[in-house]
Motif scaffolding. Structure first.
Motif, PDB file in Angstrom:
ATOM      1  N   ILE A   6      42.849   0.743 -56.272  1.00 54.21           N
ATOM      2  CA  ILE A   6      42.011  -0.304 -56.865  1.00 54.21           C
ATOM      3  C   ILE A   6      42.600  -1.658 -56.485  1.00 54.21           C
ATOM      4  O   ILE A   6      43.808  -1.870 -56.582  1.00 54.21           O
ATOM      5  CB  ILE A   6      41.965  -0.166 -58.404  1.00 54.21           C
ATOM      6  CG1 ILE A   6      41.615   1.281 -58.814  1.00 54.21           C
ATOM      7  CG2 ILE A   6      40.977  -1.160 -59.014  1.00 54.21           C
ATOM      8  CD1 ILE A   6      40.284   1.782 -58.335  1.00 54.21           C
ATOM      9  N   GLU A  53      53.435  -3.809 -53.382  1.00 52.56           N
ATOM     10  CA  GLU A  53      52.521  -3.909 -54.527  1.00 52.56           C
ATOM     11  C   GLU A  53      52.857  -2.731 -55.428  1.00 52.56           C
ATOM     12  O   GLU A  53      52.491  -1.589 -55.129  1.00 52.56           O
ATOM     13  CB  GLU A  53      51.052  -3.825 -54.080  1.00 52.56           C
ATOM     14  CG  GLU A  53      50.593  -4.969 -53.185  1.00 52.56           C
ATOM     15  CD  GLU A  53      49.074  -4.979 -52.966  1.00 52.56           C
ATOM     16  OE1 GLU A  53      48.372  -4.064 -53.458  1.00 52.56           O
ATOM     17  OE2 GLU A  53      48.604  -5.914 -52.292  1.00 52.56           O
ATOM     18  N   GLU A  55      52.382  -0.308 -58.521  1.00 52.58           N
ATOM     19  CA  GLU A  55      51.154   0.050 -59.247  1.00 52.58           C
ATOM     20  C   GLU A  55      51.368   1.282 -60.119  1.00 52.58           C
ATOM     21  O   GLU A  55      52.106   2.203 -59.742  1.00 52.58           O
ATOM     22  CB  GLU A  55      50.016   0.339 -58.231  1.00 52.58           C
ATOM     23  CG  GLU A  55      49.902  -0.782 -57.193  1.00 52.58           C
ATOM     24  CD  GLU A  55      48.569  -0.886 -56.484  1.00 52.58           C
ATOM     25  OE1 GLU A  55      47.661  -0.062 -56.770  1.00 52.58           O
ATOM     26  OE2 GLU A  55      48.444  -1.810 -55.649  1.00 52.58           O
ATOM     27  N   ASP A  84      51.767   0.301 -53.117  1.00 53.43           N
ATOM     28  CA  ASP A  84      50.676   0.159 -52.151  1.00 53.43           C
ATOM     29  C   ASP A  84      51.177  -0.832 -51.099  1.00 53.43           C
ATOM     30  O   ASP A  84      50.950  -2.034 -51.193  1.00 53.43           O
ATOM     31  CB  ASP A  84      49.432  -0.351 -52.902  1.00 53.43           C
ATOM     32  CG  ASP A  84      48.339  -0.866 -51.986  1.00 53.43           C
ATOM     33  OD1 ASP A  84      48.358  -0.537 -50.789  1.00 53.43           O
ATOM     34  OD2 ASP A  84      47.458  -1.607 -52.486  1.00 53.43           O
ATOM     35  N   LYS A 105      46.498  -1.104 -44.591  1.00 46.69           N
ATOM     36  CA  LYS A 105      46.694  -0.446 -45.890  1.00 46.69           C
ATOM     37  C   LYS A 105      46.914   1.062 -45.810  1.00 46.69           C
ATOM     38  O   LYS A 105      47.520   1.635 -46.717  1.00 46.69           O
ATOM     39  CB  LYS A 105      45.433  -0.673 -46.757  1.00 46.69           C
ATOM     40  CG  LYS A 105      45.274  -2.071 -47.326  1.00 46.69           C
ATOM     41  CD  LYS A 105      46.151  -2.254 -48.557  1.00 46.69           C
ATOM     42  CE  LYS A 105      45.700  -3.419 -49.434  1.00 46.69           C
ATOM     43  NZ  LYS A 105      46.637  -3.601 -50.588  1.00 46.69           N
TER      44      LYS A 105
END
Ligand code: MG
Length: 201
Positions: A6, A53, A55, A84, A105
């Motif tokens: 997300i 990142e 998460e 991420d 990504k």
């Protein structure tokens, strides 16, 4: 299995990315080959700006499609921590050209995953998590700050995509994203418990 991520699910992170607050969840996927369970991550040669990142991650325990939010909590049983990893320079390039951002990504090992905690052992609206690099705190988040909570995320994603047992949902990163470098030691915590340990090689 698949990994669903997300985007822009914390207001302060959307702000630091100069992105608008989403009216509906934003999601993208990483393939199974993105998952990294070991502790060593090798810095890829195609980026000069690799960002962390941190998460919260939901582990799916039941097959489901078109799940209503009020039943969504039956579909995951554990919550863990993942990173991420994002090739930010390449992502910016893709965004500028209006292209999909998979190369930034979804590359191999772009989704390190740590340990999990049983959902029953957590207050889902008050999960504290953090990332340190070389012992310095870089990101701090709390599930209470999610724009779309776990149940809303599951309901939205399953309008489009069937969830299967073992799938993972990376629920978005709080503010404080930034670069990692070779030699860095990344550690992730949920409520003070260390669940993730990654060495950048
Ligand atoms: Mg993310």
């Amino acid at each position: 299995m698949k990994i669903i991520c997300i985007g822009r699910n914390y207001a302060e992170h959307a702000k630091e990315m100069k992105a608008e607050l989403p009216k509906e969840p934003v999601f993208f996927m990483k393939p199974e080959t993105a998952l990294l369970k070991e502790e060593d991550f090798y810095f890829p040669d195609f980026t000069k700006e690799l960002h962390h990142e941190i998460e919260l991650v939901l582990k799916i325990c039941k097959v489901g499609k078109s799940i209503q939010p009020e039943f969504a909590d039956k579909y995951y049983n554990e919550i863990g921590l993942g990173i991420d990893f994002t090739a930010r320079d390449m992502q910016a390039n893709c965004k500028a050209k209006g292209l999909p951002w998979e190369i930034a990504k979804a590359f191999d090992n772009s989704a390190p995953i740590g340990g999990f905690i049983n959902k029953q052992d957590l207050d889902l609206n008050n999960i504290n998590f953090s990332l340190t690099i070389n012992g310095q705190t870089k990101q701090v988040g709390n599930s209470n700050d999610l724009i779309f909570n776990f149940n809303q995320v599951i309901a939205y994603v399953t309008k489009f995509v069937t969830l299967k047992v073992g799938d993972l949902i990376y629920t978005g990163t709080p503010e404080g994203v930034g670069p990692v470098a070779i030699g860095d030691k990344l550690e992730g915590y949920i409520n003070g418990n260390k669940l993730l340990n990654i060495n950048i090689k």
